[in-house]
Design a protein around this motif. Sequence first.
Motif, PDB file in Angstrom:
ATOM      1  N   ALA A   1      -6.034  -6.456   4.223  1.00 39.90           N
ATOM      2  CA  ALA A   1      -6.684  -5.032   5.047  1.00 39.90           C
ATOM      3  C   ALA A   1      -7.529  -5.507   5.944  1.00 39.90           C
ATOM      4  CB  ALA A   1      -7.817  -3.851   3.849  1.00 39.90           C
ATOM      5  N   LYS A   2      -7.902  -6.489   6.456  1.00 35.19           N
ATOM      6  CA  LYS A   2      -8.526  -7.148   7.044  1.00 35.19           C
ATOM      7  C   LYS A   2      -7.878  -7.521   8.632  1.00 35.19           C
ATOM      8  CE  LYS A   2     -13.460  -7.511   4.999  1.00 35.19           C
ATOM      9  NZ  LYS A   2     -14.812  -8.604   4.279  1.00 35.19           N
TER      10      LYS A   2
ATOM     11  N   TRP B   1      -8.999  -2.381   6.945  1.00 31.25           N
ATOM     12  CA  TRP B   1      -9.864  -1.891   6.129  1.00 31.25           C
ATOM     13  C   TRP B   1     -10.789  -0.836   6.380  1.00 31.25           C
ATOM     14  CZ3 TRP B   1     -11.528  -4.150   1.129  1.00 31.25           C
ATOM     15  CH2 TRP B   1     -13.028  -4.274   1.936  1.00 31.25           C
TER      16      TRP B   1
ATOM     17  N   GLU C   1      -8.003  -7.195  -0.006  1.00 29.20           N
ATOM     18  CA  GLU C   1      -9.440  -7.154   1.232  1.00 29.20           C
ATOM     19  C   GLU C   1      -9.055  -8.219   2.570  1.00 29.20           C
ATOM     20  OE1 GLU C   1     -14.353  -8.594   1.838  1.00 29.20           O
ATOM     21  OE2 GLU C   1     -13.208  -7.819  -0.479  1.00 29.20           O
ATOM     22  N   GLN C   2      -8.265  -9.420   1.961  1.00 29.14           N
ATOM     23  CA  GLN C   2      -8.193 -10.230   2.791  1.00 29.14           C
ATOM     24  C   GLN C   2      -6.610  -9.629   3.541  1.00 29.14           C
ATOM     25  OE1 GLN C   2      -6.961 -13.937   1.138  1.00 29.14           O
ATOM     26  NE2 GLN C   2      -8.755 -14.401   0.568  1.00 29.14           N
TER      27      GLN C   2
ATOM     28  N   VAL D   1     -12.089  -3.582  -3.951  1.00 27.82           N
ATOM     29  CA  VAL D   1     -11.186  -2.528  -3.190  1.00 27.82           C
ATOM     30  C   VAL D   1     -10.399  -1.235  -4.053  1.00 27.82           C
ATOM     31  CG1 VAL D   1      -9.314  -2.710  -1.811  1.00 27.82           C
ATOM     32  CG2 VAL D   1     -10.804  -4.512  -2.340  1.00 27.82           C
TER      33      VAL D   1
ATOM     34  N   ASP E   1     -17.439  -5.840   1.504  1.00 24.09           N
ATOM     35  CA  ASP E   1     -17.112  -6.916   1.357  1.00 24.09           C
ATOM     36  C   ASP E   1     -17.676  -7.639   0.194  1.00 24.09           C
ATOM     37  OD1 ASP E   1     -16.843  -6.320   3.776  1.00 24.09           O
ATOM     38  OD2 ASP E   1     -18.535  -7.536   4.509  1.00 24.09           O
TER      39      ASP E   1
ATOM     40  N   GLY F   1      -5.533   3.070   3.851  1.00 23.60           N
ATOM     41  CA  GLY F   1      -5.682   1.648   3.948  1.00 23.60           C
ATOM     42  C   GLY F   1      -6.896   1.330   2.718  1.00 23.60           C
TER      43      GLY F   1
END
Length: 215
Positions: A65-66, A71, A62-63, A144, A140, A135
């Motif tokens: 991708a953002k 993301w 997640e980190q 994922v 959040d 992606g």
Amino acid sequence: MMIDYDISEPISQGSDEAQEAENRRIAEIADELSRLCRVYEAQFGVGEGNVTPIVTEQRVAEQLAKSKGFWIPMTDVFRLGVPGPSGHENDTYVSEQGIYKVNNLLNNNGSIVSLLQKVLLHNAIFPDTAYSFHGFAGFDGRTVQPVLYQPRVADARPASQIMIDTYMAALGFEKTSEEGRFTNRDYEAWDLLPRNVLVDNEGDIFVVDAEIKRL
């Protein structure tokens, strides 16, 4: 420090060189996820409470991708295309040119890195239906799911098992006693059944989904 790979955009697979570039990109994402997981584990440890390797990988993905711009909030996945058939492993969204597959990781023990490694095997063996990485989708701080893209095969229908067996033999694979499972000296591939293999009007075979492992 995060390695600044150029991994924010999928690479169009219009040629062998473009496909090789996309394969390198997928490998870089898998390598970076593995590296960041090791860093996370060194800092925070694993195996205590809810901190497991899979949870670590999910948070790191997640980190990443953002930070890299790939993301996809789960509420936005419907923008990928028209919802298509859903199976054991994927929810699909169909666009004009291809199919987006939102993978739930059930066939990969929850591991994103394991899925990306399997994608690379698929792309090596079945380049005509090679995947690109689009992606990560999710909510959040929760689950994922990788999003993969695969070109559509026009005017196609499920191949017969005889067609599939013949095609795999031409690729140098031997049929096993289990229908839809094949091996050669390097790989084992299974779930090669009519629901996962297409044939077009010219008789060309396209493997759109398969389970693969390196021997």
